[in-house]
Motif scaffolding. Structure first.
Motif: not given
Length: 147
Positions: A19-35
């Protein structure tokens, strides 16, 4: 389980499901939290993670309004899908009636009676509804009550 742990698990699930769309959003959110964690220099607590998540949700919602006004339906559709994924991680949103009850309670609690008390009341309301209600809705209802 912390939000970051949940995001990691869901990211693995999305990869397995391709599920590329869902994966992309999860990665963006995860990156924002890590940043945000890197900026702070320490791990974020659940309250801070919720703040980052709410900010991501709000940014996409604002972008969607802009795209709708520009009649970019292709971008609107992709943002709606992103919002659905992010909404999954947010606490259940309060209805307008529930927010109105909280606004009334805080107005009575603070003794607010005019628009001059707006900031004082918002300071008390926002921690109570953090992540559960949109700030613009609270602001609108509060302005109606104080005018």
């Amino acid at each position: 389980m912390s939000l970051l742990g949940q995001l990691n698990q869901d990211m693995k699930d999305a990869m397995r499901a391709k599920d590329k769309a869902r994966l992309s959003v999860i990665r963006m959110v995860k990156a924002a939290i890590q940043n945000e964690s890197i900026k702070k220099g320490d791990e974020l607590d659940s309250e801070e993670e919720l703040t980052v998540l709410s900010r991501e949700f709000k940014q996409r919602k604002e972008s969607m309004v802009e795209f709708k006004s520009a009649e970019r339906e292709d971008l609107v559709a992709s943002l709606e899908a992103e919002l659905q994924v992010i909404e999954h991680y947010l606490p259940t949103q309060l209805t307008e009636e529930e927010v109105l009850v909280i606004v009334d309670e805080v107005i009575a609690e603070t003794g607010a009676s005019s628009k001059a008390d707006f900031g004082k009341v918002m300071k008390v309301i926002l921690p109570k509804v953090k992540g559960k209600a949109d700030g613009s809705l609270i602001s609108k209802l509060l302005k109606q009550k104080l005018s």
